[in-house]
Design a protein around this motif. Structure first.
Motif, mmCIF file in Angstrom:
data_model
loop_
_atom_site.group_PDB
_atom_site.id
_atom_site.type_symbol
_atom_site.label_atom_id
_atom_site.label_comp_id
_atom_site.label_asym_id
_atom_site.label_seq_id
_atom_site.Cartn_x
_atom_site.Cartn_y
_atom_site.Cartn_z
ATOM 1 N N ASP A 1 7.779 2.241 3.884
ATOM 2 C CA ASP A 1 8.223 3.387 3.088
ATOM 3 C C ASP A 1 7.493 3.453 1.756
ATOM 4 O OD1 ASP A 1 10.002 4.134 5.046
ATOM 5 O OD2 ASP A 1 11.734 3.178 4.075
ATOM 6 N N TRP A 2 6.985 2.321 1.275
ATOM 7 C CA TRP A 2 6.409 2.269 -0.060
ATOM 8 C C TRP A 2 4.901 2.010 -0.092
ATOM 9 C CZ3 TRP A 2 9.928 -1.170 1.926
ATOM 10 C CH2 TRP A 2 9.426 -2.436 2.252
ATOM 11 N N ALA A 3 4.289 1.687 1.056
ATOM 12 C CA ALA A 3 2.872 1.326 1.018
ATOM 13 C C ALA A 3 2.140 1.739 2.289
ATOM 14 C CB ALA A 3 2.714 -0.174 0.804
ATOM 15 N N GLU A 4 0.821 1.787 2.164
ATOM 16 C CA GLU A 4 -0.042 2.059 3.302
ATOM 17 C C GLU A 4 -1.219 1.096 3.248
ATOM 18 O OE1 GLU A 4 -0.722 6.195 2.697
ATOM 19 O OE2 GLU A 4 -1.876 5.903 0.876
ATOM 20 N N ARG A 5 -1.839 0.883 4.406
ATOM 21 C CA ARG A 5 -2.963 -0.037 4.512
ATOM 22 C C ARG A 5 -4.175 0.716 5.039
ATOM 23 N NH1 ARG A 5 -0.889 -5.662 4.729
ATOM 24 N NH2 ARG A 5 1.354 -5.507 4.461
ATOM 25 N N ARG B 1 -12.884 2.280 9.959
ATOM 26 C CA ARG B 1 -12.727 2.686 11.360
ATOM 27 C C ARG B 1 -13.897 2.237 12.240
ATOM 28 N NH1 ARG B 1 -11.755 8.734 11.611
ATOM 29 N NH2 ARG B 1 -10.585 8.201 9.769
ATOM 30 N N HIS B 2 -14.969 1.710 11.626
ATOM 31 C CA HIS B 2 -16.122 1.247 12.402
ATOM 32 C C HIS B 2 -16.051 -0.254 12.692
ATOM 33 C CE1 HIS B 2 -17.875 5.162 11.787
ATOM 34 N NE2 HIS B 2 -17.693 5.019 10.484
ATOM 35 N N CYS B 3 -15.859 -1.062 11.652
ATOM 36 C CA CYS B 3 -15.882 -2.522 11.843
ATOM 37 C C CYS B 3 -14.493 -3.153 11.783
ATOM 38 C CB CYS B 3 -16.799 -3.187 10.818
ATOM 39 S SG CYS B 3 -16.243 -3.047 9.102
ATOM 40 N N GLY B 4 -13.498 -2.390 11.335
ATOM 41 C CA GLY B 4 -12.134 -2.919 11.279
ATOM 42 C C GLY B 4 -11.805 -3.709 10.030
ATOM 43 N N SER B 5 -12.734 -3.815 9.083
ATOM 44 C CA SER B 5 -12.454 -4.563 7.847
ATOM 45 C C SER B 5 -11.207 -4.029 7.159
ATOM 46 C CB SER B 5 -13.624 -4.454 6.862
ATOM 47 O OG SER B 5 -14.748 -5.141 7.309
ATOM 48 N N HIS B 6 -10.394 -4.935 6.692
ATOM 49 C CA HIS B 6 -9.223 -4.558 5.901
ATOM 50 C C HIS B 6 -9.709 -4.176 4.517
ATOM 51 C CE1 HIS B 6 -7.023 -7.600 8.635
ATOM 52 N NE2 HIS B 6 -7.311 -6.494 9.255
ATOM 53 N N LEU B 7 -9.338 -2.976 4.062
ATOM 54 C CA LEU B 7 -9.834 -2.470 2.795
ATOM 55 C C LEU B 7 -8.807 -2.505 1.680
ATOM 56 C CD1 LEU B 7 -11.792 0.620 4.150
ATOM 57 C CD2 LEU B 7 -12.719 -1.618 3.475
ATOM 58 N N PHE B 8 -7.561 -2.159 1.994
ATOM 59 C CA PHE B 8 -6.562 -2.120 0.923
ATOM 60 C C PHE B 8 -5.143 -2.066 1.440
ATOM 61 C CE2 PHE B 8 -7.871 2.346 1.585
ATOM 62 C CZ PHE B 8 -6.642 2.953 1.854
ATOM 63 N N TYR B 9 -4.272 -2.498 0.561
ATOM 64 C CA TYR B 9 -2.827 -2.275 0.618
ATOM 65 C C TYR B 9 -2.581 -1.407 -0.603
ATOM 66 C CZ TYR B 9 2.177 -3.403 0.079
ATOM 67 O OH TYR B 9 3.541 -3.340 -0.048
ATOM 68 N N ARG B 10 -2.077 -0.181 -0.404
ATOM 69 C CA ARG B 10 -1.930 0.763 -1.515
ATOM 70 C C ARG B 10 -0.477 1.211 -1.634
ATOM 71 N NH1 ARG B 10 -5.901 5.526 -0.980
ATOM 72 N NH2 ARG B 10 -4.521 6.082 0.736
ATOM 73 N N LEU B 11 0.068 1.073 -2.847
ATOM 74 C CA LEU B 11 1.419 1.545 -3.116
ATOM 75 C C LEU B 11 1.409 3.066 -3.188
ATOM 76 C CD1 LEU B 11 2.444 -1.086 -5.792
ATOM 77 C CD2 LEU B 11 3.185 -0.978 -3.405
ATOM 78 N N LYS B 12 2.291 3.705 -2.436
ATOM 79 C CA LYS B 12 2.299 5.160 -2.351
ATOM 80 C C LYS B 12 2.644 5.824 -3.682
ATOM 81 C CE LYS B 12 3.649 5.229 2.519
ATOM 82 N NZ LYS B 12 4.736 5.561 3.448
ATOM 83 N N GLU B 13 3.640 5.321 -4.362
ATOM 84 C CA GLU B 13 4.124 5.966 -5.582
ATOM 85 C C GLU B 13 3.107 5.924 -6.718
ATOM 86 O OE1 GLU B 13 7.769 5.486 -8.742
ATOM 87 O OE2 GLU B 13 8.157 5.009 -6.648
ATOM 88 N N THR C 1 9.608 -15.970 -3.640
ATOM 89 C CA THR C 1 10.142 -15.533 -2.351
ATOM 90 C C THR C 1 10.106 -14.002 -2.294
ATOM 91 O OG1 THR C 1 12.400 -15.331 -3.145
ATOM 92 C CG2 THR C 1 11.730 -17.507 -2.291
ATOM 93 N N GLY C 2 10.356 -13.446 -1.127
ATOM 94 C CA GLY C 2 10.414 -11.998 -0.994
ATOM 95 C C GLY C 2 11.474 -11.387 -1.891
ATOM 96 N N GLU C 3 12.627 -12.016 -1.954
ATOM 97 C CA GLU C 3 13.713 -11.523 -2.809
ATOM 98 C C GLU C 3 13.279 -11.499 -4.278
ATOM 99 O OE1 GLU C 3 18.135 -13.044 -4.057
ATOM 100 O OE2 GLU C 3 17.608 -13.198 -1.930
ATOM 101 N N GLU C 4 12.575 -12.528 -4.721
ATOM 102 C CA GLU C 4 12.091 -12.580 -6.107
ATOM 103 C C GLU C 4 11.034 -11.503 -6.378
ATOM 104 O OE1 GLU C 4 12.653 -17.346 -7.043
ATOM 105 O OE2 GLU C 4 10.900 -16.682 -5.890
ATOM 106 N N VAL C 5 10.195 -11.236 -5.392
ATOM 107 C CA VAL C 5 9.165 -10.204 -5.537
ATOM 108 C C VAL C 5 9.820 -8.840 -5.721
ATOM 109 C CG1 VAL C 5 7.293 -8.957 -4.366
ATOM 110 C CG2 VAL C 5 7.394 -11.464 -4.279
ATOM 111 N N PHE C 6 10.759 -8.513 -4.833
ATOM 112 C CA PHE C 6 11.430 -7.214 -4.943
ATOM 113 C C PHE C 6 12.241 -7.101 -6.214
ATOM 114 C CE2 PHE C 6 10.698 -7.010 -0.263
ATOM 115 C CZ PHE C 6 9.969 -5.832 -0.257
ATOM 116 N N ALA C 7 12.872 -8.178 -6.645
ATOM 117 C CA ALA C 7 13.633 -8.147 -7.909
ATOM 118 C C ALA C 7 12.702 -7.892 -9.092
ATOM 119 C CB ALA C 7 14.392 -9.462 -8.103
ATOM 120 N N ALA C 8 11.533 -8.527 -9.100
ATOM 121 C CA ALA C 8 10.567 -8.316 -10.182
ATOM 122 C C ALA C 8 10.007 -6.904 -10.155
ATOM 123 C CB ALA C 8 9.420 -9.325 -10.070
ATOM 124 N N PHE C 9 9.754 -6.385 -8.967
ATOM 125 C CA PHE C 9 9.218 -5.035 -8.805
ATOM 126 C C PHE C 9 10.253 -4.007 -9.276
ATOM 127 C CE2 PHE C 9 8.730 -1.202 -6.149
ATOM 128 C CZ PHE C 9 7.500 -0.783 -6.605
#
Length: 143
Positions: free
Chosen positions: A67-71, A75-87, A131-139
């Motif tokens: 809901d909050w991000a896209e990756r 499309r040619h080599c499949g390299s991972h380019l980014f994790y981008r926050l939508k907002e 932890t994940g909980e700490e990440v979301f709390a900080a965010f």
């Protein structure tokens, strides 16, 4: 606070060139389940902020990963380019895309979603662990 750095890089096949105006010189590792599925292990990434230019956008495919991000990936080599926050359109990008000179001061600083990290590996670096909980709390506290 560390001084922002400029970065340039490409995907594996060079179809996508990347220009970053103000990256934070901090390398972080994400151990979340999504990053593990995306890359087969932890994502070693750098916060590239919002001033990112992808040259040859027609080679970039985007996956709506939450809901909050896209990756994005090539499309040619499949390299991972980014994790981008939508907002905020903030880019978190795999550090391996960039040639970072040894003279550039970068460091491995934080590991996130450590509660999802498999037991079969550990990094030797002394880093902040969240932890994940700490990440979301900080965010959430920054909104």
């Amino acid at each position: 606070m560390s001084k922002a750095i400029e970065l340039t890089g490409t995907c594996l096949c060079n179809a996508v060139s990347i220009n970053v105006a103000q990256a934070k010189p901090d390398i972080d590792a994400c151990h979340c389940g999504s990053c593990q599925k995306w890359g087969g292990g932890p994502l070693l990434a750098i916060d590239c902020g919002t001033k990112v230019t992808l040259v040859s956008d027609d080679s970039v495919s985007i996956y709506d990963s939450s809901d909050w991000a896209e990756r994005g990936f090539c499309r040619h080599c499949g390299s991972h380019l980014f994790y981008r926050l939508k907002e905020t359109q903030q880019y978190i990008m795999p550090v391996g895309l960039f040639e970072i000179p040894d003279t550039t001061e970068v460091g491995f600083h934080t590991q996130i979603f450590t509660d999802e990290k498999p037991a079969f590996y550990d990094f030797a670096n002394q880093t902040k662990m969240m932890t994940g909980e700490e990440v979301f709390a900080a965010f959430m506290s920054q909104e």
